[in-house]
Each structure stands twice: as C-alpha cells, then as structure tokens.
Design a protein around this motif. Sequence first.
Motif, mmCIF file in Angstrom:
data_model
loop_
_atom_site.group_PDB
_atom_site.id
_atom_site.type_symbol
_atom_site.label_atom_id
_atom_site.label_comp_id
_atom_site.label_asym_id
_atom_site.label_seq_id
_atom_site.Cartn_x
_atom_site.Cartn_y
_atom_site.Cartn_z
ATOM 1 N N ILE A 1 0.824 -1.197 0.000
ATOM 2 C CA ILE A 1 0.000 0.000 0.000
ATOM 3 C C ILE A 1 0.869 1.262 0.000
ATOM 4 O O ILE A 1 0.635 2.193 -0.773
ATOM 5 C CB ILE A 1 -0.927 -0.030 1.229
ATOM 6 N N GLU A 2 1.902 1.270 0.846
ATOM 7 C CA GLU A 2 2.771 2.452 0.913
ATOM 8 C C GLU A 2 3.465 2.693 -0.421
ATOM 9 O O GLU A 2 3.620 3.836 -0.854
ATOM 10 C CB GLU A 2 3.807 2.293 2.027
ATOM 11 N N ILE B 1 -4.748 0.457 -4.042
ATOM 12 C CA ILE B 1 -5.361 1.007 -2.825
ATOM 13 C C ILE B 1 -4.494 2.156 -2.283
ATOM 14 O O ILE B 1 -5.003 3.200 -1.875
ATOM 15 C CB ILE B 1 -5.558 -0.125 -1.784
ATOM 16 N N ARG C 1 -5.413 6.294 -1.987
ATOM 17 C CA ARG C 1 -5.218 7.122 -0.800
ATOM 18 C C ARG C 1 -4.521 8.428 -1.168
ATOM 19 O O ARG C 1 -4.931 9.514 -0.747
ATOM 20 C CB ARG C 1 -4.388 6.350 0.236
ATOM 21 N N ARG D 1 -6.910 10.711 -3.047
ATOM 22 C CA ARG D 1 -7.898 11.311 -2.155
ATOM 23 C C ARG D 1 -7.272 12.464 -1.372
ATOM 24 O O ARG D 1 -7.842 13.552 -1.279
ATOM 25 C CB ARG D 1 -8.445 10.245 -1.192
ATOM 26 N N ARG D 2 -6.063 12.214 -0.845
ATOM 27 C CA ARG D 2 -5.395 13.263 -0.069
ATOM 28 C C ARG D 2 -5.046 14.466 -0.927
ATOM 29 O O ARG D 2 -5.041 15.604 -0.455
ATOM 30 C CB ARG D 2 -4.125 12.706 0.582
ATOM 31 N N MET E 1 -10.060 -6.320 0.050
ATOM 32 C CA MET E 1 -10.328 -4.917 0.318
ATOM 33 C C MET E 1 -10.764 -4.149 -0.945
ATOM 34 O O MET E 1 -11.145 -2.993 -0.851
ATOM 35 C CB MET E 1 -9.084 -4.240 0.898
ATOM 36 N N VAL F 1 -14.282 -3.018 -0.769
ATOM 37 C CA VAL F 1 -14.478 -2.003 0.268
ATOM 38 C C VAL F 1 -14.170 -0.616 -0.267
ATOM 39 O O VAL F 1 -14.887 0.343 0.009
ATOM 40 C CB VAL F 1 -13.568 -2.297 1.487
ATOM 41 N N GLU G 1 -12.036 -5.081 11.016
ATOM 42 C CA GLU G 1 -12.749 -5.409 9.787
ATOM 43 C C GLU G 1 -14.224 -5.011 9.901
ATOM 44 O O GLU G 1 -14.830 -4.550 8.930
ATOM 45 C CB GLU G 1 -12.602 -6.895 9.454
ATOM 46 N N ILE H 1 -14.348 -1.287 9.353
ATOM 47 C CA ILE H 1 -14.186 -0.929 7.942
ATOM 48 C C ILE H 1 -15.511 -1.119 7.202
ATOM 49 O O ILE H 1 -15.909 -0.296 6.381
ATOM 50 C CB ILE H 1 -13.034 -1.768 7.321
ATOM 51 N N ARG I 1 -18.014 1.810 5.382
ATOM 52 C CA ARG I 1 -18.574 1.727 4.034
ATOM 53 C C ARG I 1 -20.056 2.063 4.052
ATOM 54 O O ARG I 1 -20.548 2.844 3.229
ATOM 55 C CB ARG I 1 -18.346 0.322 3.464
ATOM 56 N N HIS J 1 -5.352 -3.310 12.067
ATOM 57 C CA HIS J 1 -5.272 -4.083 10.831
ATOM 58 C C HIS J 1 -4.508 -3.262 9.788
ATOM 59 O O HIS J 1 -4.536 -2.039 9.826
ATOM 60 C CB HIS J 1 -6.721 -4.314 10.366
ATOM 61 N N GLU J 2 -3.836 -3.952 8.844
ATOM 62 C CA GLU J 2 -3.037 -3.215 7.863
ATOM 63 C C GLU J 2 -3.884 -2.228 7.047
ATOM 64 O O GLU J 2 -3.349 -1.268 6.495
ATOM 65 C CB GLU J 2 -2.298 -4.178 6.928
ATOM 66 N N MET J 3 -5.197 -2.451 6.967
ATOM 67 C CA MET J 3 -6.048 -1.548 6.207
ATOM 68 C C MET J 3 -6.555 -0.369 7.043
ATOM 69 O O MET J 3 -7.172 0.551 6.512
ATOM 70 C CB MET J 3 -7.254 -2.308 5.645
ATOM 71 N N ALA K 1 -4.950 2.068 8.551
ATOM 72 C CA ALA K 1 -4.307 3.324 8.162
ATOM 73 C C ALA K 1 -4.846 3.804 6.824
ATOM 74 O O ALA K 1 -4.996 5.009 6.595
ATOM 75 C CB ALA K 1 -2.790 3.146 8.098
ATOM 76 N N VAL K 2 -5.149 2.861 5.927
ATOM 77 C CA VAL K 2 -5.627 3.234 4.594
ATOM 78 C C VAL K 2 -6.957 3.962 4.679
ATOM 79 O O VAL K 2 -7.184 4.948 3.983
ATOM 80 C CB VAL K 2 -5.771 1.980 3.707
ATOM 81 N N ASP L 1 -7.967 5.449 7.336
ATOM 82 C CA ASP L 1 -7.791 6.510 8.349
ATOM 83 C C ASP L 1 -8.593 6.228 9.613
ATOM 84 O O ASP L 1 -9.143 7.140 10.235
ATOM 85 C CB ASP L 1 -8.201 7.862 7.724
#
Lengths: 350, 350
Positions: free
Chosen positions: A238-239, A267, A271, A274-275, A294, A297, B264, B267, B271, B292-294, B296-297, B299
């Motif tokens: 992701i980063e 993904i 981000r 969006r930012r 994801m 989502v 999860e 998240i 949605r 979860h790793e998502m 941060a994505v 926020d």
Amino acid sequence: MPDEVPPFTPARARHAGIVDVARLAGVSPGTVSRSLRGHQNVSPITRQKVLDAARELSYRASPQASGLASGRTRTIGVVVPYVTRWFYANAVAGAYDVLSAAGYDVLLYHLGSAEARDRFFERMPLTRRVDAVLTLTLGLTEEHVRALRALDIPLVTIGRRLPGVACVRIDDAEAVRHAVYHLVHQGHREIAMISGEKDEDGFDFRTWHDRREGFVDALASAGIEAQPELMPSSRGGIEGGAQAMAQLLSGPRLPTAVLAEYDELAIGALRTLRRAGVAVPGRVSVVGIDDHEMAAVVDLTTVAQPVSDQGAAAGRMLLDILAGAAPDPVDVVVPTRLVIRGTTAAPRRG
Amino acid sequence: MPDEVPPFTPARARHAGIVDVARLAGVSPGTVSRSLRGHQNVSPITRQKVLDAARELSYRASPQASGLASGRTRTIGVVVPYVTRWFYANAVAGAYDVLSAAGYDVLLYHLGSAEARDRFFERMPLTRRVDAVLTLTLGLTEEHVRALRALDIPLVTIGRRLPGVACVRIDDAEAVRHAVYHLVHQGHREIAMISGEKDEDGFDFRTWHDRREGFVDALASAGIEAQPELMPSSRGGIEGGAQAMAQLLSGPRLPTAVLAEYDELAIGALRTLRRAGVAVPGRVSVVGIDDHEMAAVVDLTTVAQPVSDQGAAAGRMLLDILAGAAPDPVDVVVPTRLVIRGTTAAPRRG
C-alpha cells in the motif's frame, strides 16, 4: 470459476498390479513407479512405454501404494515467500483444504526473503520429510529447481511455470489486457502503470516483469506507445502504491488512468489521490489486478483471479500425481475476469 | 512494543547433569525432565523440589537434550482456526520466524470450523509428530485441552488463557477501555458497539464475550449505562460490519459514536456510513480494535495490538520450555495502545 479449471481424473480402483505393468512395458517396477509419478529421471520413450502399458491394463496406482513408494510421510511440504499476504494465505488455505481432506498434513515453509530461500535450498529440510512439494511463486533459479528435483518426489508450483513441473497459474498478460482494454474502451489514451519493487526482499518475482511487458504489449495492440515516465516502480504494498502515485502527481503530465500491478498498490494510489483532492474516477481512473478482499471495500475496479481455487487445483494435482493418475507435467491456466466498480469511468473531455 | 514483553531467559550452557539434579531432588531423571518441561503430571511439591535442585546446581537442559527427551522431531505443531485472516497469518509468521531460526519446522493445521477442530482432536495427528504445540484462540473446551495435555509435550497458546497452559495475549477489557475512554473524553455519551458472529463457524471465541463485557464495564465506569439496542451482533468480517451499521442506522436513535469489536467490522461500518451519506466523524465517530493493515488506509482510529510480536513471544516461550528454562506456565499480557486517526472527533452539539 472452479468449473473452468480442467477436471482432474480421480485415482480409480487398482485392477492390474505394478508388476503386470512392468512386465508388459519391459521395465522394472521401480521405473513404472517413477514414470507414473512424473519424475524427470525417466526417458520420454520409457515413460511412453509405461504409460501405454498402464493404459492397456487400466492400471492406476492407489494413493496408499504411491504413499508407500514415496516414503509414506502423509505430509506435503508447502513453500511460500510470505504467509501473511492475501494471495499466499488464500492459495495455501485452498491447497490445505484439499490435502487435509485426503489425510495429508502440511509442513509449511514461509521464507520471507531470498536469503532465507537460499538457506532453505542449501539445508533442504524437505528431505525424507514429505511425499510431495507445492511451491508458490518463489522466483526459483535452475539450481533451486534442480535441488527440488533431487528430492525425487512430485512437485507442483503455483503462479510460475518451471520447466517440466506441473503448474497452476493465471495468464498475467491476459489479466493486464483485460484492464487496459477496459480503459481504452472508455476512451483513455494517457494510461500509466505503477509497479511494486522489482526485487522485493531479493525475490525476482516473474509477475513484475510479465505484467509490465503485458502492459506495453496491450497498449501497442491498441495503437498506443507506452511511455517510460508513466511506468514508475516503487516499493511494494500500500505504501509503495501511495509513493508511485505521488511520483505521477509530481510529473509534467497527469495521465487520465492508472493501472496498478496489483490491488494493494491501487489502494495506496487511491489514498494519495484522495489526499491530493484529485477526483476518482472524474480526473483519474484507477484499476488493479487481484480482487483483494479490500477491493470491494474501496470500490476498486480490478481484474479478479481465483486464488483459493488455484490452491485447490494445485492440491488436487498433487494428489493425482501421488496416485499415479496425472503422469505428465500439466500447465493449468485459470481464467481472470474484469470486475467493474467505481474507480474507472470515461476520461473528462477538454 | 517488543521491549514491553517480559524478556525470556535464553537457555544457558549446561553445567550439571540431569542425573545430578535427580539425585539432589530425590526423584528420577524422567521426573526432572517432566518437571522442567512444565508437564501437568508432576505434583507441585515434586516440581518445587526439582526446581530448587536445578537452581542450586545452575542446571539448564539443552534444547538438544530436551529434543531427545520429547522425541526429537524438531517440529512444532501450529494450530489456527483460519490462516487467511490478518491476525492469524501475522501471529503464525511471528512465531514461524523465531522457531525457524532455532532450527524447527512448522506443521500447520488450519481448521476453518469447529467441526474440523473436533475431528482434529479426535484424530489427533500431532501424536509423535511434533516436539511442542502452539494453538491460537480456538475456543477449546476442557476435553480439547485434556487431549493436548495427553500428548505430554510443551504447549503454548495465543489469545486465550487455558488452565495451566503458558499463554501470550492482550487484555481485551483494557483494549476496549482505551477506545471507550477516548470517546468519552471527546464528549460522547451515546456509544454503540457492533460485534461479529457469536459462534462463527461454531468456534466459541472468548474475544466476542470479553470485548462486549469490557464495553459494558467501561461505559459503567464512566457513569453510562449500556443499551442492548445499541449493541447489535452480525456475522463477521467487513460484510458483517456493514450490516450491523445498517441495523443501527435503521433504529430510532443514532448514536454519536460506534466501537467495533475488531477493525474489519469497523471498515464495513465505514462503508455503510459513506454510502448512507452520514459524515464521519462529523455525525458518527468510529473506532476499531487491532490496527489491521487496512486501518491506516481508511484513516481509522483504533486500538493497536502487536500481533507478530505475540507470535514471536509465544515462539520464544516454546523454545524456553523445550530448553527447560521456563518451567512454569506463564501468562504474558502484551500492551495495547490507542492510535488516533481521522474517524473520531467530538460529537456535534445540538
């Protein structure tokens, strides 16, 4: 998707014995066993003789007999680069369910880096511990493959063809084409591709190369020339996707669409967009590859690959090879398909 | 985070022999071995005699000697409900790295359902195949625990205490308190909690109960009475969170904040809120648990637990027990901490 994978013939009841097959083929029972288990140290001519004899006698090795022949550990070695990532975890689970239902245990090797992989191949802890091996996209060299073959047990791989080894995979060029054609049909001509790290953790993943080459080819077949400055490569995940998108945003020309090598990169790109206040899909469309859990989502358009199904198909293939029912290395290509969600649309005019 | 986990003493060089310890304690060498490996079939008094004698002689069993005693498979059985989920995959990888570095292989059991778990315990494929077992939050009954103990090998569990078994876990009530106090400090009084399935796949996960009870207690300590209609439980995962949030949106009173049992679910809730046009955090704040790793994505404000570290700590604990250096069942609680991101803010007034 599962019914699009070619079916595997289950091992049937044993009618003739291995000695009958050996006698008819004019070889030793050991050679029959090796031929039917798809080993490499059997000449094509000998193998053909054995196959003809086995067919004539309707001979099928039973899984139990085959287990005896190969040491009967009732254990399969599964070797993955990372068990924590979506693709690998789901492929392992798909294979696990099939193997476990057949009474096999799974010895898991999660390597994490090319150095660990190389140490693994030097130490080769699989020796005499497993009846067969399943490897997943490890960026193996010829030397690694030789080390696996030296184990003289069945071998199946997921994600990448290795010479003479049974394989389950997608067609990466096809997956990329689905995404590129979708964008081209929407009217996009300025299309970027963001990729992960070329040699992540030292693994030389073929996917990186195949998807980038597929991108250039797909654009060319639409009459568009790929532009190197629109193909940034960053670190993975992701980063990495967030960074690669920032790189595109800092360039002289913003493309109208971005293809990500895989969904986690997409993904991250979303981000950043969006930012930065860039409208998706209004100003920039984004498409990924995978259909990661994801993706739905974040409403990401993507090219789906059936991951658990690839694991299950590989597991069935191993069982068939162990049962003597799948003597030849098979290359099973599972189909990919476009899933259109909210991140792609026709480019804004003017 | 790792430096907040109590350090484990590595096995030291062997000075006195097991026979010396046995002589001093007045027991057999086998009893010394069993006592030092933390087995249950040793009385507390005998165990104390052995520990005193071992301490007096500065005796530490070597990992090799311990391996010999327990069958020397150099293999650890790792048993998880799901290998595909973020928590389990990362905990397994954390343990794997520690065990692999010590020369152990990992036999993985991914159960997927309570039925598969029960078949596993009936069949008990670990017998004579592993030197020790690591289990992760399986919702085990006393009968299951007895079956594991009957293996007479070291046992460590992650996520849930089992009587007399070494454990690495977080304090679920503490994690929930961090989230609730954060919301209360921001001025929220109308706080909902959404939970996953009570008996997902038949597993009776303690986490479900502990986090809900923690929520009621944390609210009470802030002088707020929990309201059952603000504690919907749905199926698990992202879809479950989306459903539970829709249930709250269809009720007579919309809370100003929502705590999700795990990320999860949060998240999925985000949605639903986005689709419903409900401003986050303007109208509704959302907080999860996990990091979860998502998280941060999207926020997401959440309470982080160190997952890979819990796996690593459990792996080190197993090695220490195998080395005779951690005779008593230890209960290691790793700390959780609040990570404030963009989905929580003070409630809108009026």
